[in-house]
Every structure is written in structure tokens, then in C-alpha cells.
Design a protein around this motif. Structure first.
Motif, PDB file in Angstrom:
ATOM      1  N   ASP A 168     -22.579   4.831  -2.631  1.00 26.64           N
ATOM      2  CA  ASP A 168     -23.311   4.773  -3.839  1.00 26.64           C
ATOM      3  C   ASP A 168     -24.841   4.772  -3.835  1.00 26.64           C
ATOM      4  N   GLY A 169     -25.404   4.125  -2.804  1.00 26.93           N
ATOM      5  CA  GLY A 169     -26.949   4.188  -2.558  1.00 26.93           C
ATOM      6  C   GLY A 169     -27.324   5.681  -1.853  1.00 26.93           C
ATOM      7  N   VAL A 170     -26.420   6.141  -0.957  1.00 29.09           N
ATOM      8  CA  VAL A 170     -26.673   7.359  -0.208  1.00 29.09           C
ATOM      9  C   VAL A 170     -26.693   8.556  -1.402  1.00 29.09           C
ATOM     10  N   ILE A 171     -25.553   8.439  -2.337  1.00 23.48           N
ATOM     11  CA  ILE A 171     -25.370   9.516  -3.306  1.00 23.48           C
ATOM     12  C   ILE A 171     -26.587   9.460  -4.116  1.00 23.48           C
ATOM     13  N   THR A 172     -26.915   8.115  -4.683  1.00 25.93           N
ATOM     14  CA  THR A 172     -28.041   8.062  -5.689  1.00 25.93           C
ATOM     15  C   THR A 172     -29.279   8.691  -4.934  1.00 25.93           C
ATOM     16  N   ASP A 173     -29.559   8.367  -3.736  1.00 29.04           N
ATOM     17  CA  ASP A 173     -31.056   9.016  -3.262  1.00 29.04           C
ATOM     18  C   ASP A 173     -30.889  10.618  -3.276  1.00 29.04           C
ATOM     19  N   ALA A 174     -29.657  11.226  -2.852  1.00 28.34           N
ATOM     20  CA  ALA A 174     -29.445  12.445  -2.879  1.00 28.34           C
ATOM     21  C   ALA A 174     -29.594  13.245  -3.955  1.00 28.34           C
ATOM     22  N   ILE A 175     -29.092  12.622  -5.244  1.00 28.29           N
ATOM     23  CA  ILE A 175     -29.103  13.496  -6.476  1.00 28.29           C
ATOM     24  C   ILE A 175     -30.167  12.656  -7.577  1.00 28.29           C
ATOM     25  N   GLY A 176     -30.600  11.872  -7.025  1.00 25.37           N
ATOM     26  CA  GLY A 176     -31.943  11.272  -7.965  1.00 25.37           C
ATOM     27  C   GLY A 176     -31.618  10.560  -9.144  1.00 25.37           C
ATOM     28  N   GLN A 177     -30.279  10.388  -9.184  1.00 23.29           N
ATOM     29  CA  GLN A 177     -29.505   9.388 -10.252  1.00 23.29           C
ATOM     30  C   GLN A 177     -28.478   8.664  -9.668  1.00 23.29           C
ATOM     31  N   ALA A 178     -27.903   7.788 -10.556  1.00 23.07           N
ATOM     32  CA  ALA A 178     -26.600   7.127 -10.026  1.00 23.07           C
ATOM     33  C   ALA A 178     -25.535   7.999 -10.177  1.00 23.07           C
ATOM     34  N   PRO A 179     -24.556   7.867  -9.456  1.00 25.09           N
ATOM     35  CA  PRO A 179     -23.121   8.811  -9.529  1.00 25.09           C
ATOM     36  C   PRO A 179     -22.353   8.114 -10.649  1.00 25.09           C
ATOM     37  N   ALA A 180     -21.483   8.630 -11.312  1.00 24.76           N
ATOM     38  CA  ALA A 180     -20.561   7.860 -12.135  1.00 24.76           C
ATOM     39  C   ALA A 180     -20.146   6.606 -11.496  1.00 24.76           C
ATOM     40  N   ASN A 181     -19.980   5.799 -12.192  1.00 22.14           N
ATOM     41  CA  ASN A 181     -19.601   4.536 -11.334  1.00 22.14           C
ATOM     42  C   ASN A 181     -18.219   4.071 -11.198  1.00 22.14           C
ATOM     43  N   TYR A 182     -17.618   5.027 -10.642  1.00 22.86           N
ATOM     44  CA  TYR A 182     -16.131   4.823 -10.369  1.00 22.86           C
ATOM     45  C   TYR A 182     -15.866   5.526  -8.825  1.00 22.86           C
TER      46      TYR A 182
END
Length: 279
Positions: A168-182
């Protein structure tokens, strides 16, 4: 260029004084976007450095996942099909691949005007964050497929939760927003206790594979992959395909989409179908 970077209580913010065109604008900076910005900016001779900095930083929201050993009372929301009689389905993609494979899948989806949900492996995103950003910028939804793709049942609780939290943290850093929380568990392997442990970390939904195309399987022919989708789909189905190099996906995806559209199916992201069905 003046940058002011703040991190506090699970949120990150970056302020930037002026963009390449001299207009003040807040933007999110990752290693990739910073390099692109540096390459694209040109300062006119004598113009000097911008002096103004925005007063209010913009914060990226995180999913606030955390380790939690108290999982026994957690009530997982596990979805393998949406409760609808309308011919609406979710087309999803798992895993990670090279730029070429991912871009070919994105090109096909763009041609058909279809938005999908991509469940990404965190360590792949970590190696190539700009590719995850390209998926988002094409209008697709991004969600969590663990950090390194282990089978979750049987893992120690904290190791299992680390797989989810780290990705979750890696994806958030990559796309600049939280991914869908599932989260989609690798290979669809899940039992009730595992679902509770995932949910206890703060995950909203666990999305199962639904109709598995098995497009990753080299033992199948293209026609067998087609048949798995055609025989399994029904209103509310979640169809699972893969972004993997050397899979059947690129060869079979156009034919599968042509058939589904001819059968009257419409497509939505997982998030859209959650909203539409009230889950």
C-alpha cells in the motif's frame, strides 16, 4: 525552483513555487516526476529563481493501514461477484510485467474505452513506479495484490499484514495518492482467519478472482482461455486476467472483449460496482 516537503501523521505534501511556464501550481513530486520536471523546465536568462512559495501544501491521503494483532472480531467484506441482475461486470488484472506488456494491455483497453481495476504487486511497482502511474493516468483503478505475491494463509500474522501495508505504501508513493483500499489475495487463496487478519490491518474489501481466465497458464491454449471466460461470466462477474509477460493476455483480450460486448455486457471498475450495488 523552490520545494518545500512536509511529512506528518501519515500524509505527505509538497509545495512548488512555479512550474515550467512560470505559473504557480502545486504538484506531487516522486523521483520520476522530479526528473521529468527537471528535464522539461527551462529558465530564461536573467529570470532567476522564483521567490514565492504556495502557502498551503496539498496532502496525499493514505489508507492508514497498520499492524493489528487483535483480529478475532474483524468482519471481512469478501466479494467474488456483485449482486446485480444487470449485465455489468468488472474486468480486473493482476500482478506486474514489463513496460511493453502493460502498455499493450493499456492500448487495447483504451481502444475499447474500458476502465479496469489493476491489482498490483508492490515490489514490481517499487522497481518501476512510472508504469503504475501510467495505469492510473489512463483512468484505471489501482489496488493491492501484496508486496511479493506469497500465499497468505499460513503466514505469521505480522508478516501477512506487512505484505499488505508495505505494498500500500509503495503504490501510494508511486501514484501520488492512496490506491483503492482493497486487496486481492495471491492465487485467490483465502480462509476466514486470513480474511480477518487482512481486515484488521484496515483493509475495506477483499476482492476474489471471480471468473478466472487462467491466461497465465502456458498449459492452456488461447481457445481454452476464451472458453473459461465465456462459460463463467454472468451479471456481476469479476473477471480476472493478468499483466504478465508471455501470458495469453494480449492475444486473447481483444476477442474476449468483442464477445462480451456482443453479449451486451458493460464494464465498470470494482469501485464503481461496489458503489452501484451498495456493498
Amino acid at each position: 525552483m523552490v520545494l518545500n516537503i512536509n511529512r506528518d501523521s501519515g500524509a505527505s505534501a509538497i509545495q512548488i513555487a512555479k512550474g515550467c511556464d512560470g505559473i504557480r501550481k502545486p504538484i506531487w513530486i516522486t523521483a520520476v516526476s522530479l526528473a521529468l520536471l527537471a528535464a522539461g523546465c527551462h529558465v530564461s536568462p536573467g529570470r532567476g529563481e522564483p521567490e514565492d512559495v504556495l502557502d498551503e501544501p496539498i496532502a496525499v491521503e493514505f489508507n492508514q493501514l497498520s499492524f493489528n494483532e487483535d483480529y478475532q472480531e474483524a468482519k471481512p467484506k469478501v466479494i467474488d461477484r456483485f449482486p446485480t441482475e444487470g449485465k455489468k461486470i468488472a474486468l480486473t488484472f493482476d500482478d506486474w510485467a514489463s513496460d511493453q506488456t502493460v502498455n499493450e494491455v493499456l492500448s487495447i483497453l483504451r481502444e475499447y474505452g474500458i476502465h479496469s481495476t489493476f491489482f498490483l504487486i508492490g515490489e514490481g511497482v517499487e522497481r518501476n513506479p512510472q508504469l503504475a502511474l501510467a495505469i492510473l493516468e489512463d483512468g484505471h483503478e489501482i489496488a493491492n495484490h501484496t508486496y511479493s505475491h506469497p500465499e497468505l494463509p499460513g503466514l505469521p500474522l505480522l508478516e501477512m499484514q506487512e505484505q499488505i501495508i508495505k505494498s500500500d505504501g509503495v503504490i501510494t508513493d508511486a501514484i501520488g495518492q492512496a490506491p483503492a483500499n482493497y486487496v486481492r489475495p495471491p492465487r485467490g487463496r483465502l480462509d476466514h482467519e486470513t480474511a480477518q487478519k487482512i481486515t484488521a490491518a484496515g483493509v475495506d474489501y477483499i476482492i476474489q478472482v471471480g471468473v478466472s481466465s487462467d491466461d497465465w497458464n502456458p498449459a492452456l491454449t488461447d481457445q481454452e482461455v476464451y472458453r473459461r471466460v465465456m462459460d463463467g461470466v454472468q451479471p456481476g462477474s469479476i473477471i480476472t486476467m493478468h499483466i504478465l509477460d508471455n501470458a495469453h493476455t494480449i492475444r486473447v483480450l481483444p476477442g474476449i472483449l468483442d464477445w462480451l460486448i456482443a453479449e451486451g455486457y458493460e464494464f465498470g471498475t470494482v469501485g464503481e460496482l461496489i458503489s452501484e450495488t451498495g456493498l
